[in-house]
Design a protein around this motif. Sequence first.
Motif, PDB file in Angstrom:
ATOM      1  N   ASP A 169     -78.903  34.530  79.492  1.00 37.10           N
ATOM      2  CA  ASP A 169     -78.772  33.070  79.468  1.00 37.10           C
ATOM      3  C   ASP A 169     -78.026  32.611  78.222  1.00 37.10           C
ATOM      4  O   ASP A 169     -77.205  31.703  78.285  1.00 37.10           O
ATOM      5  N   VAL A 170     -78.357  33.238  77.090  1.00 38.29           N
ATOM      6  CA  VAL A 170     -77.669  32.864  75.840  1.00 38.29           C
ATOM      7  C   VAL A 170     -77.231  34.129  75.110  1.00 38.29           C
ATOM      8  O   VAL A 170     -78.036  35.049  74.914  1.00 38.29           O
ATOM      9  N   VAL A 171     -75.963  34.178  74.719  1.00 39.22           N
ATOM     10  CA  VAL A 171     -75.454  35.262  73.871  1.00 39.22           C
ATOM     11  C   VAL A 171     -75.119  34.648  72.514  1.00 39.22           C
ATOM     12  O   VAL A 171     -74.369  33.664  72.428  1.00 39.22           O
ATOM     13  N   ILE A 172     -75.706  35.223  71.464  1.00 36.31           N
ATOM     14  CA  ILE A 172     -75.458  34.740  70.097  1.00 36.31           C
ATOM     15  C   ILE A 172     -74.573  35.779  69.400  1.00 36.31           C
ATOM     16  O   ILE A 172     -74.928  36.964  69.352  1.00 36.31           O
ATOM     17  N   ILE A 173     -73.439  35.325  68.876  1.00 35.90           N
ATOM     18  CA  ILE A 173     -72.510  36.249  68.204  1.00 35.90           C
ATOM     19  C   ILE A 173     -72.764  36.172  66.700  1.00 35.90           C
ATOM     20  O   ILE A 173     -72.458  35.159  66.056  1.00 35.90           O
ATOM     21  N   GLY A 174     -73.373  37.235  66.161  1.00 32.48           N
ATOM     22  CA  GLY A 174     -73.758  37.262  64.745  1.00 32.48           C
ATOM     23  C   GLY A 174     -75.264  37.116  64.625  1.00 32.48           C
ATOM     24  O   GLY A 174     -75.829  36.145  65.126  1.00 32.48           O
ATOM     25  N   GLY A 175     -75.875  38.088  63.944  1.00 39.52           N
ATOM     26  CA  GLY A 175     -77.350  38.088  63.891  1.00 39.52           C
ATOM     27  C   GLY A 175     -77.901  37.893  62.497  1.00 39.52           C
ATOM     28  O   GLY A 175     -79.056  38.233  62.237  1.00 39.52           O
ATOM     29  N   ALA A 176     -77.099  37.355  61.570  1.00 37.98           N
ATOM     30  CA  ALA A 176     -77.614  37.125  60.204  1.00 37.98           C
ATOM     31  C   ALA A 176     -78.472  35.849  60.215  1.00 37.98           C
ATOM     32  O   ALA A 176     -79.090  35.531  61.224  1.00 37.98           O
ATOM     33  N   ILE A 177     -78.510  35.116  59.101  1.00 40.60           N
ATOM     34  CA  ILE A 177     -79.529  34.055  58.997  1.00 40.60           C
ATOM     35  C   ILE A 177     -79.359  32.986  60.090  1.00 40.60           C
ATOM     36  O   ILE A 177     -80.334  32.549  60.704  1.00 40.60           O
ATOM     37  N   ILE A 178     -78.109  32.606  60.383  1.00 40.42           N
ATOM     38  CA  ILE A 178     -77.917  31.528  61.353  1.00 40.42           C
ATOM     39  C   ILE A 178     -78.185  32.032  62.773  1.00 40.42           C
ATOM     40  O   ILE A 178     -78.912  31.399  63.553  1.00 40.42           O
TER      41      ILE A 178
END
Length: 411
Positions: free
Chosen positions: A21-30
């Motif tokens: 449903d959701v793909v987040i690119i980048g897994g650091a603080i944000i």
Amino acid sequence: MSYEARSLAPVTDAPTNESYDVVIIGGAIIGSAVAWFLAEHYQFDGSILVVERDMTFTNCSTAHTNSCMRQQFSNPLNVKISQYAAEFVREFKALVGPDDPEVHDVAVEHFGYMYLAADQPFAETLRVNQALQAELGAGTRIYTPDEIKAEYPYYNVDDLICGSHNKVDEGYFDSGSMFDAWRRKARQAGVEYTRGEVVTMERSGDRISSVTLASGRVVACGAVVNAAGPRASTVAAMAGFDLPVEPRKRFTFMVDVAEPLEGSRLPLTIDPSGVHVRPEGTSYMTGCSPNPDPAVDPDDFTMDDDIFEEKIWPALAHRIPAFERLKVATRWAGHYAHNRLDHNVVVGPHPEVDNFVFANGFSGHGLQQSPAIGRGVAERIVFGQYRTLDLSPLGYQRILDAEAFVETAVI
Ligand SMILES: Cc1cc2nc3c(=O)[nH]c(=O)nc-3n(C[C@H](O)[C@H](O)[C@H](O)COP(=O)(O)OP(=O)(O)OC[C@H]3O[C@@H](n4cnc5c(N)ncnc54)[C@H](O)[C@@H]3O)c2cc1C
């Protein structure tokens, strides 16, 4: 479900599913703030994939931060964003893991920021900002040079007109613990973190339909969040968007001084020269913006030691004569994700491609903005609108309109 029953979703080498449903690119603080707020949202039960190109997080901005928060901004929205950080950090354990022995309170040191003015225009800016901050409930006060000297006798105040100082909810906070807990709790809530780099994305009309990883793997998505830090413009370009965010180098030096400073603990001082310094245990952490300040490659971490000798040390020794005798213990280079338009975050969906969500361009305040941005992005995805703090003035539309979000208190 009891705490013991909720195991961590594994960190995978390739996405487990074909579609999320959701793909987040980048897994650091944000990226991890968005993942946690979304996964814990009472009205969200979808699947979330975080794609991270470096799961060690060695080179990201989050690993190079000075980790401070302040309420001394000039724009009411930025003040409120940081006030939420203070509230969130204060209640961290209760909000993130009340029954989880591995979630701890987040340590905060309220030494406050001290902005120093040596000319009338900047003194006036500080006074105007102080009035606004006080109206919004911040503890900011304007100090005369004598008041500064009485409490912090180690400062040279001879050339100063005033200082602006707030000891309430301003100073260092342990963002590393916050980051670790968000990541762990997100995985516990079913978020999948996968090692990989997003290299392209497919856009069909007004939707992003999939992202493609460097491995060649295609992952379909309901929405995609750009949390790529200094590489944000590369990710935006994959969707066909121009994002004026670029990596700018920032150097941090840890110094030890020969004699301890007598008086109240040193605030995070913003000297009129642009040099900033704050305490870190028994040492001090200092830096300033380089001049010139060009865009750099996101993999460029070469140091500029001349900046310490030529700019930082002379400014420190002028402001705090005891700093004449110091030695550099360690130093590092990191990157701001610098928004060329106005130094402020770009957050929220693209006006035409509604399922592409920006969370980019934080410059030097992304840590303290992460709770409000994580919460806001989750609301935008779940409800299609902001429900708590309206972040729309920070949206991408202003980039298209070339209308700056005005913030005079930029470090
Ligand atoms: C010297 C310095 C001092 C600072 N001091 C403060 C401070 O006192 N207070 C404060 O609030 N903020 C401060 N900041 C700012 C703060 O650290 C940043 O704003 C924040 O860490 C940004 O987080 P981020 O997740 O957006 O970016 P990052 O931490 O850079 O993370 C982005 C992640 O995305 C990943 N990525 C990028 N592209 C892709 C791709 N295509 N596919 C998969 N993964 C990808 C990267 O590997 C990275 O892990 C400071 C920053 C610096 C450099």
